[in-house]
Design a protein around this motif. Structure first.
Motif, short mmCIF file in Angstrom:
data_model
loop_
_atom_site.label_atom_id
_atom_site.label_comp_id
_atom_site.label_asym_id
_atom_site.label_seq_id
_atom_site.Cartn_x
_atom_site.Cartn_y
_atom_site.Cartn_z
N HIS A 1 2.47 30.78 57.65
CA HIS A 1 1.06 30.88 57.25
C HIS A 1 0.68 32.31 56.89
CE1 HIS A 1 -0.93 26.92 58.55
NE2 HIS A 1 0.30 26.71 58.16
N THR A 2 1.06 33.27 57.73
CA THR A 2 0.77 34.67 57.41
C THR A 2 1.99 35.51 57.73
OG1 THR A 2 -0.04 35.26 59.61
CG2 THR A 2 -1.67 34.39 58.07
N LEU A 3 2.20 36.52 56.91
CA LEU A 3 3.26 37.49 57.15
C LEU A 3 2.67 38.85 56.84
CD1 LEU A 3 6.18 38.45 57.60
CD2 LEU A 3 6.65 37.88 55.22
N THR A 4 2.68 39.74 57.82
CA THR A 4 2.14 41.09 57.64
C THR A 4 3.26 42.09 57.84
OG1 THR A 4 0.10 40.29 58.63
CG2 THR A 4 0.31 42.66 58.37
N ALA A 5 3.36 43.08 56.92
CA ALA A 5 4.39 44.11 57.05
C ALA A 5 3.74 45.48 56.88
CB ALA A 5 5.49 43.90 56.01
N ARG A 6 4.02 46.38 57.82
CA ARG A 6 3.52 47.76 57.72
C ARG A 6 4.71 48.66 57.46
NH1 ARG A 6 0.69 44.85 61.27
NH2 ARG A 6 2.44 44.95 62.71
N TYR A 7 4.60 49.47 56.40
CA TYR A 7 5.72 50.33 56.01
C TYR A 7 5.54 51.68 56.69
CZ TYR A 7 5.63 46.59 52.60
OH TYR A 7 5.59 45.36 52.03
N SER B 1 5.75 33.77 70.90
CA SER B 1 5.08 32.67 71.60
C SER B 1 5.15 31.41 70.77
CB SER B 1 3.61 33.04 71.88
OG SER B 1 2.90 33.08 70.66
N ALA B 2 5.09 30.28 71.44
CA ALA B 2 5.06 28.96 70.80
C ALA B 2 3.97 28.16 71.48
CB ALA B 2 6.41 28.28 70.92
N THR B 3 2.90 27.83 70.74
CA THR B 3 1.76 27.15 71.33
C THR B 3 1.62 25.75 70.75
OG1 THR B 3 0.70 29.32 71.38
CG2 THR B 3 -0.70 27.42 71.84
N PRO B 4 1.76 24.71 71.56
CA PRO B 4 1.58 23.35 71.05
C PRO B 4 0.12 23.11 70.67
CG PRO B 4 2.63 23.35 73.21
CD PRO B 4 2.09 24.73 72.99
N GLU C 1 2.32 26.21 66.97
CA GLU C 1 2.07 27.50 66.32
C GLU C 1 3.06 28.51 66.86
OE1 GLU C 1 -2.04 29.61 65.70
OE2 GLU C 1 -0.97 30.60 67.35
N LEU C 2 3.81 29.14 65.95
CA LEU C 2 4.82 30.12 66.32
C LEU C 2 4.35 31.51 65.92
CD1 LEU C 2 7.92 28.18 64.92
CD2 LEU C 2 7.03 28.12 67.25
N ARG C 3 4.40 32.46 66.86
CA ARG C 3 4.07 33.86 66.54
C ARG C 3 5.34 34.69 66.70
NH1 ARG C 3 -1.49 35.47 66.32
NH2 ARG C 3 -2.78 33.60 66.40
N CYS C 4 5.63 35.50 65.67
CA CYS C 4 6.87 36.28 65.66
C CYS C 4 6.56 37.75 65.45
CB CYS C 4 7.79 35.82 64.51
SG CYS C 4 8.05 34.05 64.46
N ALA C 5 7.37 38.59 66.07
CA ALA C 5 7.35 40.03 65.80
C ALA C 5 8.60 40.34 64.97
CB ALA C 5 7.37 40.82 67.10
N LEU C 6 8.45 41.21 63.96
CA LEU C 6 9.54 41.46 63.02
C LEU C 6 9.74 42.96 62.87
CD1 LEU C 6 8.27 38.93 60.33
CD2 LEU C 6 10.08 38.51 61.98
N TRP C 7 10.96 43.37 62.55
CA TRP C 7 11.19 44.80 62.33
C TRP C 7 12.35 45.03 61.37
CZ3 TRP C 7 16.15 45.44 63.71
CH2 TRP C 7 16.67 44.71 64.80
N CYS D 1 4.19 37.62 62.10
CA CYS D 1 4.15 36.38 61.32
C CYS D 1 3.58 35.27 62.19
CB CYS D 1 5.58 36.05 60.88
SG CYS D 1 5.89 34.34 60.56
N ILE D 2 2.76 34.42 61.57
CA ILE D 2 2.30 33.18 62.23
C ILE D 2 2.82 32.02 61.39
CG2 ILE D 2 0.31 31.82 62.97
CD1 ILE D 2 -1.27 34.42 63.17
N ALA D 3 3.52 31.11 62.04
CA ALA D 3 4.09 29.96 61.33
C ALA D 3 3.76 28.68 62.09
CB ALA D 3 5.60 30.13 61.20
#
Lengths: 295, 140
Positions: free
Chosen positions: A80-86, A104-107, A114-120, A134-136
């Protein structure tokens, strides 16, 4: 049909991916996005702008993260959303590591998660050059039969599912009367209640996923409509309609498995006085198993 | 008061039948008036994907034909206390729909008349059944 890759919803680290972005990678990206800023391929311009080497496009790094999310989260997931900070420039030709974690994974009530991810993204020295999140949404697994529990939760079975207010204008009643071949009057025709149904109007759409189930749909439509009036609906009324689903069940029929939903609409005027109560039964039929398909 | 023509007709009396031949334009007009834009009523490809032989008439439009048959016969001073329709078969656009009804009950004390109504297709098959209670006189 392809089988959906099952996703683990347990918080975990993703498997890292390493790549050495080449000048060719960056030229292809520049051409695809029409971003021809020379700091990405001209060493002299890059130097003049204060970089030791041409630098990797920030969005290229974000795009690699986005592609990896498909592998990390599985195929029945929608990002749904993907945010990247350079945070830092990365020079072309040096190794980059891409990684992240499921935080986190929220039913949700409708069966999705709803899946929330941290990315690097990190450089060779381990310094973070891109920080993202990211929220998926993970769709429920397709089960053996129709997802009745998910449907019951989605329509809030037995509870108020939604309230909508409609103004009954003279033109609305006239257009309705004309459509059914009646002469217009101050009292709306007996079946005008149908024009104030939030579900038919798509103002209330809680079960749209029924059209995306992995079973062929073999028919469907209204099974019945009923109404009880305290008085006729009239031109000038401002009617608040509250919808409540009262029944969700399935039944085997000659055209496959029949899925019934029954809903009640309560219609009140602007003083809160009950004007009418309607009941509608709707049926959809599906071919749920192979044996039904051979009929 | 039960109007003279109803009292004289009595329970079991069959209302004069009415035939509706729908057109695509009428279904679109109804879709707009009722805000019911399901594609099975105007998009033939979608209707076929949903398992129908073609574009089908809104069940509620057939219900409206039946309700109006009773309303027109009962007269301007009458209104429906209740009405209900069940859809037992589909009707394709353009196919004649025969609307019929009969008096099921007359209740002079409550000034109410019960109706049984139904639609038949060209083969004589019943595709909608309905019941209604019509009340004579002023409503609240």
């Amino acid at each position: 049909m392809t089988t959906a890759v099952s996703v683990s919803h347990t918080p975990r680290d993703f498997e890292e991916f390493t790549v050495e972005p080449s000048t060719e990678h960056l030229l292809r990206w520049a051409a695809a996005t029409e971003d021809f800023s020379p700091i990405h391929f001209d060493a002299q311009v890059a130097k003049a702008r204060g970089f030791d080497h041409p630098v990797v496009h920030g969005p290229w790094k974000a795009a690699v993260l986005r592609r990896l999310l498909g592998t990390w989260l599985g195929s029945n997931v929608t990002v749904h959303t993907l945010t990247a900070r350079y945070l830092r420039p990365d020079p072309v030709g040096r190794q980059l590591r891409f990684g992240g974690s499921l935080v986190s994974a929220t039913p949700l009530p409708d069966g999705a998660t709803e899946l929330r991810c941290a990315l690097w993204v990190r450089d060779e020295s381990g310094r973070v050059s891109v920080d993202g999140d990211c929220i998926a949404m993970s769709a429920p697994e397709a089960g053996e039969g129709l997802p009745l529990d998910r449907l019951r939760a989605a329509v809030k079975l037995g509870e108020d599912a939604g309230s909508f207010t409609y103004r009954v204008d003279v033109n609305d009643v006239a257009a309705f009367a004309k459509a059914i071949g009646a002469s217009p009057g101050a009292d709306a025709p007996a079946t005008f209640f149908a024009a104030l149904d939030p579900v038919e109007r798509r103002d209330l759409d809680l079960d749209g996923f029924l059209h995306q189930l992995p079973f062929p749909m073999t028919g469907g439509g209204n099974a019945f409509n009923e109404v009880v009036y305290e008085r006729p609906i009239r031109v000038g009324d401002v009617i608040t309609v509250t919808t409540r689903y009262t029944e969700v069940y399935e039944k085997k029929g000659s055209r496959g498995t029949l899925l019934f939903r029954v809903r009640v609409n309560e219609m009140r005027d602007s003083t809160g006085t009950l004007v009418a109560t309607s009941r509608c039964g709707h049926v959809l039929s599906y071919r749920v198993d192979a044996a039904e398909g051979q009929k | 008061m039960i109007p003279e023509h109803i009292a004289a007709a009595g329970v079991g009396f069959e209302l004069p039948a009415r035939v509706h031949v729908t057109t695509a334009a009428q279904l679109v007009r109804y879709a707009g008036a009722a805000q019911d834009f399901s594609g099975i009523h105007f998009d033939v490809d979608y209707a076929r994907r949903r398992g129908f032989d073609g574009v089908i008439v809104h069940g509620l439009l057939k219900a409206a034909f039946l309700a109006e048959l009773g309303q027109d016969w009962a007269g301007a001073g009458a209104w429906y206390r209740s009405f209900g329709a069940r859809y037992t078969g589909t009707d394709l656009v353009g196919a004649p729909i025969v609307c019929r009804g009969r008096i099921a009950s007359i209740d002079p004390a409550d000034r109410q008349v019960g109706l049984e109504l139904w639609t038949e297709n060209a083969d004589g098959r019943t595709t909608t059944t309905a019941t209604g209670i019509i009340e004579m006189g002023e409503s609240a």
